[in-house]
Scaffold this active site. Structure first.
Site, short mmCIF file in Angstrom:
data_model
loop_
_atom_site.label_atom_id
_atom_site.label_comp_id
_atom_site.label_asym_id
_atom_site.label_seq_id
_atom_site.Cartn_x
_atom_site.Cartn_y
_atom_site.Cartn_z
CG HIS A 60 -2.05 -1.05 1.07
ND1 HIS A 60 -2.86 -1.43 2.10
CD2 HIS A 60 -2.44 -1.79 0.00
CE1 HIS A 60 -3.72 -2.36 1.68
NE2 HIS A 60 -3.47 -2.59 0.41
CB SER A 99 -9.35 -6.25 9.71
OG SER A 99 -9.13 -5.45 8.57
N PRO A 145 -5.13 -10.99 17.95
CG PRO A 145 -5.07 -8.97 19.13
CD PRO A 145 -4.49 -9.67 17.95
N1 APR Z 1 -1.14 -7.83 17.24
C1 APR Z 1 -1.73 -8.44 16.18
N2 APR Z 1 -2.89 -8.00 15.64
C2 APR Z 1 -3.46 -6.92 16.19
C3 APR Z 1 -2.90 -6.22 17.27
C4 APR Z 1 -1.69 -6.73 17.82
N3 APR Z 1 -1.09 -6.15 18.86
N4 APR Z 1 -3.70 -5.16 17.59
C5 APR Z 1 -4.71 -5.18 16.71
N5 APR Z 1 -4.58 -6.23 15.86
C6 APR Z 1 -5.43 -6.63 14.74
C7 APR Z 1 -6.88 -6.25 14.87
O1 APR Z 1 -7.59 -7.27 15.57
C8 APR Z 1 -7.30 -6.16 13.40
O2 APR Z 1 -7.75 -7.44 12.95
O3 APR Z 1 -4.96 -5.94 13.61
C9 APR Z 1 -6.01 -5.81 12.68
C10 APR Z 1 -5.97 -4.40 12.13
O4 APR Z 1 -6.92 -4.28 11.14
P1 APR Z 1 -6.98 -3.00 10.20
O5 APR Z 1 -6.93 -1.77 11.03
O6 APR Z 1 -8.15 -3.20 9.30
O7 APR Z 1 -5.60 -3.05 9.42
P2 APR Z 1 -5.27 -3.67 8.03
O8 APR Z 1 -5.93 -5.00 7.86
O9 APR Z 1 -3.80 -3.59 7.88
O10 APR Z 1 -5.96 -2.62 7.07
C11 APR Z 1 -5.85 -2.83 5.72
O11 APR Z 1 -6.92 -0.76 5.20
O12 APR Z 1 -7.20 1.51 5.58
C12 APR Z 1 -6.62 0.56 4.78
O13 APR Z 1 -4.72 0.77 3.40
C13 APR Z 1 -5.10 0.71 4.74
O14 APR Z 1 -3.39 -0.99 4.79
C14 APR Z 1 -4.64 -0.61 5.35
C15 APR Z 1 -5.76 -1.54 4.98
#
Ligand code: APR
Length: 272
Positions: free
Chosen positions: A133, A221, A246
C-alpha cells in the site's frame, strides 16, 4: 522439564497450536510473513479500525485516504499524512518486528510483504519485499507521477512530532507544486481506496506465496481487498497458513493455525 529455549505461551494462545507452529517455523525454508496494521499497534501506531483521536475523530480513514478527498481538500489530506509520517518517526519497532527480522536473518529465504506504510520492519533490520500500500515516506506528483522529495522532519512543530500542536502547524501546510510538471500537487505515494496496487510489488508477493512452505499472517482484519486474498494463494499452493491476531477475522476460519494474541508477544514465542 521445560528447556530454557522454550518461551512461555502468551495468554490466550493455545499451547498445542503454538507447538505446531514452532515446528513449522523450524522447518520452513521459504516462509512468507504478511503483515497489517496490528503488527505496528504495540509500537503505538493506531490501526485503521481503532477510533481516531483529536481532529481526526471527525473523519474515517476511508474519508481521508481517497483521491476525491485529496482533490476536494488537498491541505487536509496532506496534513493527515504528514502528521502520520511524523508520528511514525517518533515510535520504535516492537518485539514482533524484531522477531521477524531475527527469523529472516536465520532463514534468508524468508519474505516480508506488508500492507503497512510505516518503516518499522526495516528499522528492526528486516528486508521488505513489498509495501503493498505504499510508504508514508515516498511522494509523487498527483498529475505527472514524478517522484518528489519531502522532508517530513522539516515541517510541523519540531518539539512535538505527531502531537495536536504538530497538527495545528501542519494544517497550515499546502501540498507543494510539482517541480517536474509545474502544475500538479505532490501527494503521498500511498495506495488510496479505489486505486490499483503497485504491480511489481503485487506480482513479487504473489510469486513468493505461490512458492512458500509456510505463510504467517499478522495483524490484518482481512477486510481490504485485494491484499486480503493473498493468504489464499499460499493455501492454494498447499502451504500451511498461520494467523497471529488477538481478534477473530475474516481469515480465521480458513487458516491452518490461529494464535490468538498480540504480535509483540506471539511472534517472539513462535520464532524464538
Ligand atoms: N497484534 C496483532 N494484531 C493486532 C494487534 C496486535 N497487537 N492489535 C490489533 N490487531 C489486529 C486487529 O484485531 C485487526 O484485525 O490488527 C487488525 C488491524 O486491522 P486493520 O486496522 O483493518 O488493518 P489492516 O488490515 O492492515 O488494514 C488494511 O486498510 O485503511 C486501509 O490501506 C489501509 O493498509 C490498510 C488496509
Amino acid at each position: 522439564m521445560i528447556s530454557p529455549a522454550t518461551p512461555r505461551t502468551p495468554a490466550g494462545v493455545d499451547p498445542k497450536a503454538l507447538a505446531a507452529v514452532r515446528d513449522l517455523v523450524a522447518r520452513a525454508e521459504r516462509p512468507v510473513v504478511l503483515t497489517g496494521a496490528g503488527m505496528s499497534a504495540e509500537s503505538g501506531v493506531p490501526t485503521f479500525r481503532d477510533a481516531q483521536t483529536g481532529l481526526w475523530e471527525r473523519y474515517s480513514p476511508e474519508q481521508l485516504a481517497t483521491e476525491e478527498a485529496f482533490l476536494a481538500d488537498p491541505a487536509l489530506v496532506w496534513s493527515w499524512y504528514l502528521w502520520r509520517a511524523r508520528m511514525v518517526r517518533g515510535v520504535e519497532p516492537n518485539a514482533g518486528h524484531r522477531a521477524v527480522a531475527a527469523w529472516q536473518e536465520r532463514v534468508p529465504g524468508l519474505t516480508v510483504a506488508t500492507q503497512n506504510v510505516d518503516d518499522l520492519h526495516e528499522r528492526a533490520g528486516a528486508e521488505v519485499l513489498a509495501h503493498l500500500h505504499g510508504s508514508l515516506f515516498a511522494f509523487r506528483c498527483a498529475a505527472c507521477d514524478a517522484p518528489a522529495e519531502v522532508d517530513v522532519t522539516a515541517l510541523g512543530d519540531d518539539d512535538a512530532p505527531g502531537s495536536e500542536a504538530d497538527l495545528e502547524a501542519l494544517l497550515r501546510e499546502e501540498p507543494p507544486v510539482c517541480a517536474a510538471c509545474g502544475t500538479g500537487r505532490i501527494r503521498p505515494d500511498i495506495v488510496w481506496f479505489g486505486e490499483l496496487l503497485p504491480a511489481a510489488e503485487w506480482d513479487a508477493t504473489y510469486a513468493a506465496l505461490d512458492a512458500c512452505d509456510l505463510c504467517v499472517v499478522v495483524g490484518t482484519s482481512g477486510l481490504v481487498q485485494p491484499a486480503a486474498s493473498l493468504p489464499f494463494v499460499a493455501l492454494g499452493a498447499g502451504a500451511p497458513v498461520v494467523e497471529v491476531n488477538p481478534d477473530v477475522t475474516e481469515l480465521s476460519s480458513a487458516v491452518t493455525h490461529r494464535l490468538a494474541g498480540p504480535a509483540g508477544l506471539v511472534l517472539p514465542a513462535v520464532v524464538g
